[in-house]
Write an enzyme that holds these catalytic residues in place. Structure first.
Site, PDB file in Angstrom:
ATOM      1  N   ASP A  80       0.845  -1.201   0.000  1.00  0.00           N
ATOM      2  CA  ASP A  80       0.000   0.000   0.000  1.00  0.00           C
ATOM      3  C   ASP A  80       0.883   1.253   0.000  1.00  0.00           C
ATOM      4  OD1 ASP A  80      -2.518   1.199   0.054  1.00  0.00           O
ATOM      5  OD2 ASP A  80      -2.595   1.283   2.248  1.00  0.00           O
ATOM      6  N   GLY A 178      -7.806   8.189   8.364  1.00  0.00           N
ATOM      7  CA  GLY A 178      -7.988   8.386   9.805  1.00  0.00           C
ATOM      8  C   GLY A 178      -9.346   8.962  10.150  1.00  0.00           C
ATOM      9  N   HIS A 205      -9.889   4.937  -0.556  1.00  0.00           N
ATOM     10  CA  HIS A 205      -9.053   4.905   0.655  1.00  0.00           C
ATOM     11  C   HIS A 205      -9.770   5.676   1.761  1.00  0.00           C
ATOM     12  CE1 HIS A 205      -4.936   3.591  -0.857  1.00  0.00           C
ATOM     13  NE2 HIS A 205      -5.718   3.503  -1.918  1.00  0.00           N
ATOM     14  N   GLY A 206      -9.281   5.483   2.986  1.00  0.00           N
ATOM     15  CA  GLY A 206      -9.813   6.282   4.094  1.00  0.00           C
ATOM     16  C   GLY A 206     -11.261   5.987   4.395  1.00  0.00           C
ATOM     17  N   ALA A 207     -11.640   4.724   4.302  1.00  0.00           N
ATOM     18  CA  ALA A 207     -13.065   4.398   4.481  1.00  0.00           C
ATOM     19  C   ALA A 207     -13.463   4.270   5.949  1.00  0.00           C
ATOM     20  CB  ALA A 207     -13.403   3.110   3.739  1.00  0.00           C
ATOM     21  N   ASN A 227     -10.572   0.598   1.323  1.00  0.00           N
ATOM     22  CA  ASN A 227      -9.472   0.424   2.281  1.00  0.00           C
ATOM     23  C   ASN A 227      -9.879   0.837   3.690  1.00  0.00           C
ATOM     24  OD1 ASN A 227      -7.921  -0.314   0.133  1.00  0.00           O
ATOM     25  ND2 ASN A 227      -6.393   1.290   0.367  1.00  0.00           N
ATOM     26  N   VAL A 228      -9.655  -0.052   4.625  1.00  0.00           N
ATOM     27  CA  VAL A 228     -10.009   0.210   6.018  1.00  0.00           C
ATOM     28  C   VAL A 228      -8.800  -0.130   6.896  1.00  0.00           C
ATOM     29  CG1 VAL A 228     -11.515  -0.476   7.933  1.00  0.00           C
ATOM     30  CG2 VAL A 228     -12.455  -0.287   5.618  1.00  0.00           C
ATOM     31  N   THR A 230      -7.966   2.416  10.081  1.00  0.00           N
ATOM     32  CA  THR A 230      -8.146   3.022  11.415  1.00  0.00           C
ATOM     33  C   THR A 230      -9.147   2.244  12.274  1.00  0.00           C
ATOM     34  OG1 THR A 230      -7.659   5.165  10.429  1.00  0.00           O
ATOM     35  CG2 THR A 230      -8.623   5.185  12.622  1.00  0.00           C
TER      36      THR A 230
HETATM   37  P1  13P Z   1      -8.351   4.562   7.099  1.00  0.00           P
HETATM   38  O1  13P Z   1      -7.251   4.380   8.078  1.00  0.00           O
HETATM   39  O2  13P Z   1      -8.954   5.917   7.159  1.00  0.00           O
HETATM   40  O3  13P Z   1      -9.343   3.458   7.156  1.00  0.00           O
HETATM   41  O4  13P Z   1      -7.683   4.467   5.639  1.00  0.00           O
HETATM   42  C1  13P Z   1      -7.115   3.255   5.246  1.00  0.00           C
HETATM   43  C2  13P Z   1      -6.452   3.363   3.929  1.00  0.00           C
HETATM   44  O5  13P Z   1      -6.870   4.102   3.075  1.00  0.00           O
HETATM   45  C3  13P Z   1      -5.277   2.525   3.702  1.00  0.00           C
HETATM   46  O6  13P Z   1      -4.670   2.811   2.481  1.00  0.00           O
END
Ligand code: 13P
Length: 285
Positions: A80, A178, A205-207, A227-228, A230
């Site tokens: 990643d 995050g 990303h950042g889901a 993508n998860v 956090t």
């Molecule tokens: P989060 O940490 O916000 O779930 O994002 C994960 C991510 O996009 C990993 O590439």
């Protein structure tokens, strides 16, 4: 078994479902993600590095590959957010099934050049490649209350895909890495425009922290990988914190509590994204 080929993403896109990309840092998170894949029957993408290598080193890569290869579930092993062609080459040599090259910090032309080189390396190794256009704000390993970065330009997206040969495109449509103190608002019109012009599955990303309705709306607009990270980290840390007072110096017991918590979140998320997967066979509900 190792899940090879980008077909899993195109199939998911066709069915308006998505494959979860879960980030692993250590033995327990690798085990938890693998267990969730086995219990749900959903294919998953185990994201081991790049930033995770700062913690786990190359042992993390070997661990992820071994855990995926001898699992009954279909698990892709993915690099990643790598900016480094040598790192990409090394992961491909080890047997990673996909890589993400992140040239989003570069001007368009340089991003194209870097991404095209990575795509050539990946395809020669039988792996698929994800590029990023627009810039995702936030830290990949910590919540920093980020505000959205540069949005993906729908007019550039098709050109980027064509000129680089990527198999999947990570987009910036208001999403951030995050948790945030105020809700993230995704630009669904922009996402729909990107989808209409792009021939490849899109990656969100950042889901973490997005309401299920937003994730679903993204799946209706071409997103086939979500993508998860956090949410998994939070679950692990909360469970470890809770287990600590009674630990009796039981390191394995405390870490196992973290592992169970990550498995629960990964299990639920994988089924949310691909609800047609076979019914869960584990005791986790
Ligand atoms: P989060 O940490 O916000 O779930 O994002 C994960 C991510 O996009 C990993 O590439």
């Amino acid at each position: 078994m190792l899940l090879r080929g980008a077909g899993v993403l195109t199939e998911a896109a066709r069915g308006r479902t998505a494959v979860a990309g879960f980030t692993a840092y250590n033995l327990e998170t690798v085990q938890a993600i693998r267990a969730a894949a086995e219990a749900t029957g959903a294919p998953v993408i185990l994201q081991a590095g790049a930033s995770g290598f700062r913690h786990g080193g190359w042992a993390l890569a070997h661990l992820a590959l071994a855990a995926a290869a001898d699992s009954s579930a279909r698990i892709g092993v993915h690099l990643d957010h790598s900016r480094d062609l040598e790192e990409i080459r090394a992961c491909l040599d080890l047997g990673y099934t996909s890589v993400m090259v992140d040239g989003s910090h570069l001007p368009f032309r340089e991003n194209v050049e870097l991404t095209r080189e990575a795509a050539e390396l990946a395809h020669a190794a039988g792996a698929w490649v994800e590029g990023e256009l627009g810039a995702l704000a936030g830290d990949e390993d910590r919540s920093t209350d980020a505000r959205s970065g540069a949005f993906t330009d729908p007019r550039e997206a098709a050109r980027f895909v064509e000129e680089t040969g990527v198999d999947a495109l990570a987009v910036a449509v208001g999403n951030v890495h995050g948790f945030t103190s105020t809700p993230v608002r995704l630009d669904f019109d922009r996402l729909a425009e990107i989808h209409a012009s792009c021939p490849v599955p899109l990656v969100l990303h950042g889901a973490s922290g997005l309401p299920p309705a937003d994730r679903e709306a993204a799946l209706d607009r071409g997103v086939a990988k979500v993508n998860v990270n956090t949410e998994l980290r939070q679950a692990f840390l909360a469970a470890v914190e809770e287990a600590l007072p009674d630990d009796g110096h039981d390191l394995a017991g405390v870490l196992a509590a973290g592992r169970r918590a990550v498995e629960r979140v990964a299990h639920r998320t994988a089924l949310e994204l691909a609800p047609t997967s076979p019914a869960p066979s584990s005791s986790l509900k």
